[in-house]
Write a protein that holds these residues in place. Structure first.
Motif, PDB file in Angstrom:
ATOM      1  N   THR A 194       0.810  -1.222   0.000  1.00  0.00           N
ATOM      2  CA  THR A 194       0.000   0.000   0.000  1.00  0.00           C
ATOM      3  C   THR A 194       0.841   1.269   0.000  1.00  0.00           C
ATOM      4  OG1 THR A 194      -0.147   0.152   2.408  1.00  0.00           O
ATOM      5  CG2 THR A 194      -1.847  -1.168   1.261  1.00  0.00           C
ATOM      6  N   GLY A 195       2.104   1.179   0.450  1.00  0.00           N
ATOM      7  CA  GLY A 195       2.925   2.374   0.592  1.00  0.00           C
ATOM      8  C   GLY A 195       2.626   3.139   1.874  1.00  0.00           C
ATOM      9  N   ILE A 196       1.815   2.561   2.736  1.00  0.00           N
ATOM     10  CA  ILE A 196       1.319   3.240   3.943  1.00  0.00           C
ATOM     11  C   ILE A 196       1.843   2.560   5.200  1.00  0.00           C
ATOM     12  CG2 ILE A 196      -0.784   3.847   5.243  1.00  0.00           C
ATOM     13  CD1 ILE A 196      -0.469   5.326   2.536  1.00  0.00           C
ATOM     14  N   ARG A 197       2.081   3.373   6.208  1.00  0.00           N
ATOM     15  CA  ARG A 197       2.404   2.895   7.558  1.00  0.00           C
ATOM     16  C   ARG A 197       1.562   3.696   8.534  1.00  0.00           C
ATOM     17  NH1 ARG A 197       8.011   5.875   9.056  1.00  0.00           N
ATOM     18  NH2 ARG A 197       8.163   4.130  10.484  1.00  0.00           N
ATOM     19  N   ALA A 198       1.330   3.139   9.728  1.00  0.00           N
ATOM     20  CA  ALA A 198       0.471   3.808  10.713  1.00  0.00           C
ATOM     21  C   ALA A 198       1.178   3.874  12.062  1.00  0.00           C
ATOM     22  CB  ALA A 198      -0.847   3.059  10.866  1.00  0.00           C
ATOM     23  N   GLU A 199       1.330   5.091  12.563  1.00  0.00           N
ATOM     24  CA  GLU A 199       1.872   5.293  13.911  1.00  0.00           C
ATOM     25  C   GLU A 199       0.680   5.497  14.847  1.00  0.00           C
ATOM     26  OE1 GLU A 199       5.343   7.895  16.060  1.00  0.00           O
ATOM     27  OE2 GLU A 199       4.118   8.897  14.545  1.00  0.00           O
ATOM     28  N   MET A 200       0.620   4.686  15.910  1.00  0.00           N
ATOM     29  CA  MET A 200      -0.502   4.792  16.842  1.00  0.00           C
ATOM     30  C   MET A 200      -0.017   4.640  18.268  1.00  0.00           C
ATOM     31  SD  MET A 200      -2.253   1.113  15.983  1.00  0.00           S
ATOM     32  CE  MET A 200      -1.445   0.857  14.408  1.00  0.00           C
ATOM     33  N   GLN A 201      -0.810   5.098  19.189  1.00  0.00           N
ATOM     34  CA  GLN A 201      -0.477   4.972  20.598  1.00  0.00           C
ATOM     35  C   GLN A 201      -0.488   3.505  21.003  1.00  0.00           C
ATOM     36  OE1 GLN A 201      -3.123   7.405  22.920  1.00  0.00           O
ATOM     37  NE2 GLN A 201      -2.525   9.276  21.876  1.00  0.00           N
ATOM     38  N   GLU A 202       0.257   3.196  22.051  1.00  0.00           N
ATOM     39  CA  GLU A 202       0.235   1.841  22.606  1.00  0.00           C
ATOM     40  C   GLU A 202      -1.184   1.499  23.035  1.00  0.00           C
ATOM     41  OE1 GLU A 202       3.106   1.101  25.677  1.00  0.00           O
ATOM     42  OE2 GLU A 202       4.718   2.027  24.536  1.00  0.00           O
ATOM     43  N   GLU A 203      -1.483   0.230  23.069  1.00  0.00           N
ATOM     44  CA  GLU A 203      -2.781  -0.328  23.455  1.00  0.00           C
ATOM     45  C   GLU A 203      -3.871  -0.032  22.425  1.00  0.00           C
ATOM     46  OE1 GLU A 203      -3.459   0.828  27.535  1.00  0.00           O
ATOM     47  OE2 GLU A 203      -1.557  -0.055  28.152  1.00  0.00           O
ATOM     48  N   TRP A 204      -3.438   0.242  21.195  1.00  0.00           N
ATOM     49  CA  TRP A 204      -4.351   0.380  20.074  1.00  0.00           C
ATOM     50  C   TRP A 204      -3.879  -0.532  18.951  1.00  0.00           C
ATOM     51  CZ3 TRP A 204      -8.796   3.356  19.705  1.00  0.00           C
ATOM     52  CH2 TRP A 204      -9.060   4.161  20.817  1.00  0.00           C
ATOM     53  N   VAL A 205      -4.791  -0.957  18.115  1.00  0.00           N
ATOM     54  CA  VAL A 205      -4.492  -1.798  16.969  1.00  0.00           C
ATOM     55  C   VAL A 205      -5.293  -1.271  15.784  1.00  0.00           C
ATOM     56  CG1 VAL A 205      -6.323  -3.482  17.510  1.00  0.00           C
ATOM     57  CG2 VAL A 205      -4.351  -4.212  16.179  1.00  0.00           C
ATOM     58  N   LEU A 206      -4.740  -1.404  14.596  1.00  0.00           N
ATOM     59  CA  LEU A 206      -5.471  -1.077  13.371  1.00  0.00           C
ATOM     60  C   LEU A 206      -5.939  -2.393  12.772  1.00  0.00           C
ATOM     61  CD1 LEU A 206      -6.342   0.930  11.143  1.00  0.00           C
ATOM     62  CD2 LEU A 206      -4.063   0.602  10.134  1.00  0.00           C
ATOM     63  N   LYS A 207      -7.249  -2.547  12.646  1.00  0.00           N
ATOM     64  CA  LYS A 207      -7.824  -3.748  12.029  1.00  0.00           C
ATOM     65  C   LYS A 207      -8.234  -3.400  10.606  1.00  0.00           C
ATOM     66  CE  LYS A 207      -9.656  -6.047  16.087  1.00  0.00           C
ATOM     67  NZ  LYS A 207     -10.854  -6.713  16.616  1.00  0.00           N
ATOM     68  N   CYS A 208      -7.778  -4.205   9.650  1.00  0.00           N
ATOM     69  CA  CYS A 208      -8.044  -3.936   8.233  1.00  0.00           C
ATOM     70  C   CYS A 208      -9.008  -4.973   7.665  1.00  0.00           C
ATOM     71  CB  CYS A 208      -6.740  -3.956   7.440  1.00  0.00           C
ATOM     72  SG  CYS A 208      -5.608  -2.636   7.932  1.00  0.00           S
ATOM     73  N   TYR A 209      -9.954  -4.480   6.891  1.00  0.00           N
ATOM     74  CA  TYR A 209     -10.995  -5.288   6.256  1.00  0.00           C
ATOM     75  C   TYR A 209     -11.164  -4.823   4.815  1.00  0.00           C
ATOM     76  CZ  TYR A 209     -12.416  -5.674  11.196  1.00  0.00           C
ATOM     77  OH  TYR A 209     -12.443  -5.859  12.549  1.00  0.00           O
ATOM     78  N   PRO A 210     -11.749  -5.671   3.945  1.00  0.00           N
ATOM     79  CA  PRO A 210     -12.096  -5.168   2.615  1.00  0.00           C
ATOM     80  C   PRO A 210     -13.160  -4.081   2.768  1.00  0.00           C
ATOM     81  CG  PRO A 210     -12.420  -7.550   2.749  1.00  0.00           C
ATOM     82  CD  PRO A 210     -12.132  -7.060   4.124  1.00  0.00           C
TER      83      PRO A 210
END
Length: 171
Positions: free
Chosen positions: A72-88
């Motif tokens: 994707t060319g993308i990265r995600a910086e997030m706070q601890e105790e969070w997750v990024l969930k990806c779906y179609p």
């Protein structure tokens, strides 16, 4: 009001080029530059949207039963105790049975700091049983990511540090 806990970035040009060519084969510098230049950071479509749309970096055609791996060319910086969930994107799932091969992509907060810059990939399959071809124009949303807070057990004592993507936490 929703918590503001993350930010999207592009991976470096060098990282993108390496991952793109590893997936699709060698490209000219001009081709890679053009693809990289057009990468759009994920965005929500409306103020009420939970998901951030990830956009196709190139025109994608996926025939019934075919699978495509997409850097994707993308990265995600997030706070601890969070997750990024990806779906179609739900419309693509509904119309074409487009699926992520791992069902839900889980992007942990520490993935951002990996040697691969936390480059997010999507591996999608057109699982239609109606013979439909998925045709996604460059710049069109194909996947959505939702940030979710999580907890851990009271007796959790993990101190290991990640460095990599798939399978890196079991090495």
């Amino acid at each position: 009001m929703a918590k503001r806990i993350a930010k999207f970035y592009k991976v470096s040009f060098e990282r993108f080029r390496e991952d793109w060519e590893d997936t699709f084969g060698a490209c000219t510098e001009e081709e890679i530059n053009n693809i990289y230049k057009e990468i759009k950071l994920p965005k929500r479509a409306t103020a009420g949207s939970a998901g951030y749309d990830f956009y196709a970096p190139v025109h994608m055609v996926i025939r019934p039963g075919e699978t495509m791996k997409i850097p994707t060319g993308i990265r995600a910086e997030m706070q601890e105790e969070w997750v990024l969930k990806c779906y179609p994107r739900s419309g693509l799932g509904f119309k074409y049975r487009l699926q992520l091969n791992n069902t839900v992509g889980i992007i942990d907060s520490d993935y951002f700091y990996s040697d691969n810059e936390g480059h997010i990939f999507a591996k999608i399959t057109n699982d239609t049983n109606e013979g439909k071809i998925v045709d996604i124009a460059a710049g069109t949303g194909f996947m959505q990511g939702i940030f979710v807070e999580y907890g851990i057990t009271v007796d959790d004592d993990v101190t290991s540090v990640r460095n990599g993507g798939f399978g890196s936490t079991t090495k």
